[in-house]
Design a protein around this motif. Structure first.
Motif, PDB file in Angstrom:
ATOM      1  N   SER A 163      11.207   8.010  -8.193  1.00 26.94           N
ATOM      2  CA  SER A 163      12.370   8.758  -8.664  1.00 26.94           C
ATOM      3  C   SER A 163      12.348   9.010 -10.162  1.00 26.94           C
ATOM      4  N   PHE A 164      11.525   8.240 -10.921  1.00 29.38           N
ATOM      5  CA  PHE A 164      11.557   8.435 -12.374  1.00 29.38           C
ATOM      6  C   PHE A 164      10.193   8.335 -13.048  1.00 29.38           C
ATOM      7  N   THR A 165       9.118   8.080 -12.293  1.00 30.21           N
ATOM      8  CA  THR A 165       7.789   8.030 -12.895  1.00 30.21           C
ATOM      9  C   THR A 165       6.883   9.056 -12.235  1.00 30.21           C
ATOM     10  N   GLY A 166       5.675   9.184 -12.776  1.00 33.64           N
ATOM     11  CA  GLY A 166       4.715  10.126 -12.251  1.00 33.64           C
ATOM     12  C   GLY A 166       3.970   9.578 -11.048  1.00 33.64           C
ATOM     13  N   PRO A 167       3.099  10.389 -10.440  1.00 34.95           N
ATOM     14  CA  PRO A 167       2.384   9.959  -9.230  1.00 34.95           C
ATOM     15  C   PRO A 167       1.443   8.781  -9.471  1.00 34.95           C
ATOM     16  N   ARG A 168       0.810   8.695 -10.643  1.00 33.32           N
ATOM     17  CA  ARG A 168      -0.125   7.592 -10.883  1.00 33.32           C
ATOM     18  C   ARG A 168       0.585   6.257 -10.920  1.00 33.32           C
ATOM     19  N   MET A 169       1.693   6.199 -11.649  1.00 33.12           N
ATOM     20  CA  MET A 169       2.441   4.944 -11.705  1.00 33.12           C
ATOM     21  C   MET A 169       3.043   4.604 -10.351  1.00 33.12           C
ATOM     22  N   THR A 170       3.504   5.616  -9.610  1.00 32.72           N
ATOM     23  CA  THR A 170       4.046   5.368  -8.270  1.00 32.72           C
ATOM     24  C   THR A 170       2.980   4.793  -7.349  1.00 32.72           C
ATOM     25  N   ALA A 171       1.771   5.369  -7.420  1.00 37.31           N
ATOM     26  CA  ALA A 171       0.676   4.855  -6.595  1.00 37.31           C
ATOM     27  C   ALA A 171       0.331   3.422  -6.993  1.00 37.31           C
ATOM     28  N   PHE A 172       0.371   3.129  -8.289  1.00 33.27           N
ATOM     29  CA  PHE A 172       0.071   1.769  -8.750  1.00 33.27           C
ATOM     30  C   PHE A 172       1.117   0.774  -8.247  1.00 33.27           C
ATOM     31  N   VAL A 173       2.388   1.169  -8.328  1.00 32.26           N
ATOM     32  CA  VAL A 173       3.451   0.300  -7.819  1.00 32.26           C
ATOM     33  C   VAL A 173       3.281   0.078  -6.316  1.00 32.26           C
ATOM     34  N   GLY A 174       2.938   1.146  -5.583  1.00 36.03           N
ATOM     35  CA  GLY A 174       2.716   1.010  -4.151  1.00 36.03           C
ATOM     36  C   GLY A 174       1.566   0.078  -3.843  1.00 36.03           C
ATOM     37  N   ALA A 175       0.473   0.158  -4.625  1.00 34.98           N
ATOM     38  CA  ALA A 175      -0.669  -0.732  -4.407  1.00 34.98           C
ATOM     39  C   ALA A 175      -0.287  -2.184  -4.671  1.00 34.98           C
ATOM     40  N   VAL A 176       0.496  -2.409  -5.729  1.00 38.32           N
ATOM     41  CA  VAL A 176       0.954  -3.770  -6.026  1.00 38.32           C
ATOM     42  C   VAL A 176       1.831  -4.294  -4.893  1.00 38.32           C
ATOM     43  N   ALA A 177       2.690  -3.434  -4.339  1.00 38.12           N
ATOM     44  CA  ALA A 177       3.553  -3.854  -3.233  1.00 38.12           C
ATOM     45  C   ALA A 177       2.718  -4.215  -2.001  1.00 38.12           C
ATOM     46  N   VAL A 178       1.663  -3.439  -1.714  1.00 38.08           N
ATOM     47  CA  VAL A 178       0.792  -3.740  -0.572  1.00 38.08           C
ATOM     48  C   VAL A 178       0.075  -5.078  -0.791  1.00 38.08           C
ATOM     49  N   LEU A 179      -0.427  -5.307  -2.020  1.00 38.14           N
ATOM     50  CA  LEU A 179      -1.076  -6.584  -2.318  1.00 38.14           C
ATOM     51  C   LEU A 179      -0.098  -7.751  -2.186  1.00 38.14           C
ATOM     52  N   ALA A 180       1.154  -7.512  -2.609  1.00 37.55           N
ATOM     53  CA  ALA A 180       2.158  -8.566  -2.475  1.00 37.55           C
ATOM     54  C   ALA A 180       2.422  -8.869  -1.009  1.00 37.55           C
ATOM     55  N   GLN A 181       2.474  -7.820  -0.156  1.00 40.46           N
ATOM     56  CA  GLN A 181       2.681  -8.034   1.276  1.00 40.46           C
ATOM     57  C   GLN A 181       1.503  -8.806   1.884  1.00 40.46           C
ATOM     58  N   ALA A 182       0.282  -8.491   1.417  1.00 42.94           N
ATOM     59  CA  ALA A 182      -0.894  -9.226   1.888  1.00 42.94           C
ATOM     60  C   ALA A 182      -0.838 -10.695   1.451  1.00 42.94           C
ATOM     61  N   LEU A 183      -0.351 -10.937   0.226  1.00 42.11           N
ATOM     62  CA  LEU A 183      -0.202 -12.304  -0.261  1.00 42.11           C
ATOM     63  C   LEU A 183       0.800 -13.077   0.591  1.00 42.11           C
ATOM     64  N   VAL A 184       1.905 -12.439   0.954  1.00 38.15           N
ATOM     65  CA  VAL A 184       2.899 -13.085   1.819  1.00 38.15           C
ATOM     66  C   VAL A 184       2.289 -13.414   3.173  1.00 38.15           C
ATOM     67  N   ALA A 185       1.515 -12.471   3.729  1.00 37.06           N
ATOM     68  CA  ALA A 185       0.889 -12.715   5.037  1.00 37.06           C
ATOM     69  C   ALA A 185      -0.073 -13.893   4.981  1.00 37.06           C
ATOM     70  N   ALA A 186      -0.876 -13.955   3.895  1.00 42.37           N
ATOM     71  CA  ALA A 186      -1.834 -15.060   3.775  1.00 42.37           C
ATOM     72  C   ALA A 186      -1.131 -16.388   3.579  1.00 42.37           C
ATOM     73  N   ALA A 187       0.007 -16.370   2.873  1.00 45.69           N
ATOM     74  CA  ALA A 187       0.707 -17.628   2.607  1.00 45.69           C
ATOM     75  C   ALA A 187       1.474 -18.124   3.821  1.00 45.69           C
ATOM     76  N   ARG A 188       1.996 -17.216   4.635  1.00 42.20           N
ATOM     77  CA  ARG A 188       2.839 -17.633   5.754  1.00 42.20           C
ATOM     78  C   ARG A 188       2.046 -17.818   7.038  1.00 42.20           C
ATOM     79  N   THR A 189       1.135 -16.910   7.349  1.00 41.31           N
ATOM     80  CA  THR A 189       0.319 -17.031   8.570  1.00 41.31           C
ATOM     81  C   THR A 189      -1.120 -16.690   8.204  1.00 41.31           C
ATOM     82  N   ASP A 190      -1.548 -15.473   8.502  1.00 47.20           N
ATOM     83  CA  ASP A 190      -2.839 -14.956   8.051  1.00 47.20           C
ATOM     84  C   ASP A 190      -2.775 -13.430   8.092  1.00 47.20           C
ATOM     85  N   LEU A 191      -3.785 -12.780   7.533  1.00 47.90           N
ATOM     86  CA  LEU A 191      -3.774 -11.326   7.417  1.00 47.90           C
ATOM     87  C   LEU A 191      -3.877 -10.614   8.750  1.00 47.90           C
ATOM     88  N   THR A 192      -4.352 -11.328   9.785  1.00 43.89           N
ATOM     89  CA  THR A 192      -4.492 -10.690  11.100  1.00 43.89           C
ATOM     90  C   THR A 192      -3.236 -10.819  11.951  1.00 43.89           C
TER      91      THR A 192
END
Length: 366
Positions: free
Chosen positions: A35-64
């Motif tokens: 809503s307030f940044t360009g596509p590059r920063m939005t893509a970077f934020v999205g990548a960080v969010a995906v990595l964070a979701q992967a970190l949660v999966a690894a910490a709670r159960t596993d990636l599969t």
């Protein structure tokens, strides 16, 4: 904020009970960034969010784990979608910025700034456009220098929008061209009438929307105007009124309306009404201030439906310099209207100063 949200959701999601899943909240981070940044920063934020979701999966159960796998896939797709949205928004903002700059340049060409000084006159003007993102509309004003004085016009085109701006540009162009030829004031107004009058041979033409406009609609186009000639050497002014509200002469704490005895019809209607353009003379001495305005000022209403009392408010400000006078009146007008005008409004203030010893040069603002 997006990174703080990702950190908060990740920490809380790792520490909540196994049957509670907060991962879907991570989608808010790239959506917020789009809503307030360009596509590059939005893509970077999205990548960080995906990595964070992967970190949660690894910490709670596993990636599969099926639940976390679908959350990661959904978050990736949504991040790609909002990145595309950020790209389109940025492209549209650039286009709008370019169009706005072109529109502002065109508006400045149509409505030229009035001179700050013209012989013994000190002048100020202001335009308040009713439409958002507009600097001008159907109201108009202009000043032109002659060999022995200054000519002014203020007017109001019937209607709004682009058609009104085009009509205003036509009148202003004709006024500047005719003033250079130094016609007598009634003759100048008569020639302005010719420039505005509809083509009676044209019975039908295409409108902007592609629909036909007949001759009756063309004939309904008109411009109210007040045209003035203010000589340098005599304490007077000559006025031709074409259906326009009377100017106010501010003198000794009073606002005196300059009402002509024989007003002409608005420009563009002389072919329907038989009338002559007669210039009437009024006193305009040193220290006097002349206030020209359009009906958007006096027809502005407050919440109770009362019109703006311009003569009273102007009289209470006698003695102010033209720029200070208009600044004060505009602030008061906007307050009266509740912050938003229902129609375009234009004001011009002209003060007569002592004659500058034969110096008739014009000093322009900026």
């Amino acid at each position: 904020m997006p990174f703080a949200l990702i950190t908060l959701v990740t920490v809380v999601d790792i520490n909540v009970p196994p049957d509670v899943h907060l991962g879907p909240f991570l989608v808010a981070a790239p959506a917020m960034a789009a809503s307030f940044t360009g596509p590059r920063m939005t893509a970077f934020v999205g990548a960080v969010a995906v990595l964070a979701q992967a970190l949660v999966a690894a910490a709670r159960t596993d990636l599969t784990d099926l639940n976390h796998t679908y959350q990661i896939i959904a978050l990736t797709l949504i991040s790609a979608f909002v990145t595309l949205f950020a790209h389109l928004r940025e492209r549209n903002e650039k286009a709008v910025t370019q169009l706005r700059s072109v529109a502002e340049a065109a508006q400045r060409v149509v409505l030229r700034p009035l001179p700050v000084r013209s012989g013994p006159l000190r002048i100020a003007s202001v335009y308040l456009a009713a439409e958002a993102e507009a600097q001008i509309g159907g109201d108009l004003y202009a000043a032109a220098r002659t060999t022995d004085g200054t000519r002014l016009i203020i007017g109001d085109v019937r209607g709004k929008g682009l058609a009104a701006i085009g009509e205003a540009a036509s009148v202003l162009g004709a006024f500047h061209a005719l003033s250079r030829q130094e016609w007598r004031l009634p003759d100048l107004v008569a020639h302005l009438e010719v420039s505005v009058a509809p083509d009676q041979n044209c019975a039908f033409h295409e409108g902007e929307d592609g629909n036909g406009t007949d001759a009756q609609e063309i004939a309904e186009s008109f411009v109210t105007a007040a045209v003035l000639d203010i000589p340098d050497g005599t304490a007077e002014l000559r006025l031709v009124s074409c259906g326009h509200p009377p100017p106010l002469l501010l003198r000794a704490g009073e606002a005196i309306p300059l009402r002509v005895r024989a007003p002409a019809p608005p420009l563009g209607l002389a072919h329907l009404l038989v009338s002559d353009h007669t210039a009437e003379t009024f006193a305009f001495d040193v220290g006097d201030t002349l206030l020209l305005y359009t009906d958007g000022v006096i027809e502005s209403r407050d919440r109770s439906g009362d019109f703006y009392p311009l003569p009273e408010r102007a009289a209470s400000r006698c003695g102010q310099a033209p720029d200070s006078l208009l600044k004060s009146l505009c602030a008061d007008l906007v307050r009266h209207a509740g912050g938003r005008l229902g129609d375009d409004a234009a004001l011009v203030a002209v003060e007569r100063l002592p004659a500058p010893g034969g110096d008739t040069r014009v000093t322009t603002a900026g």
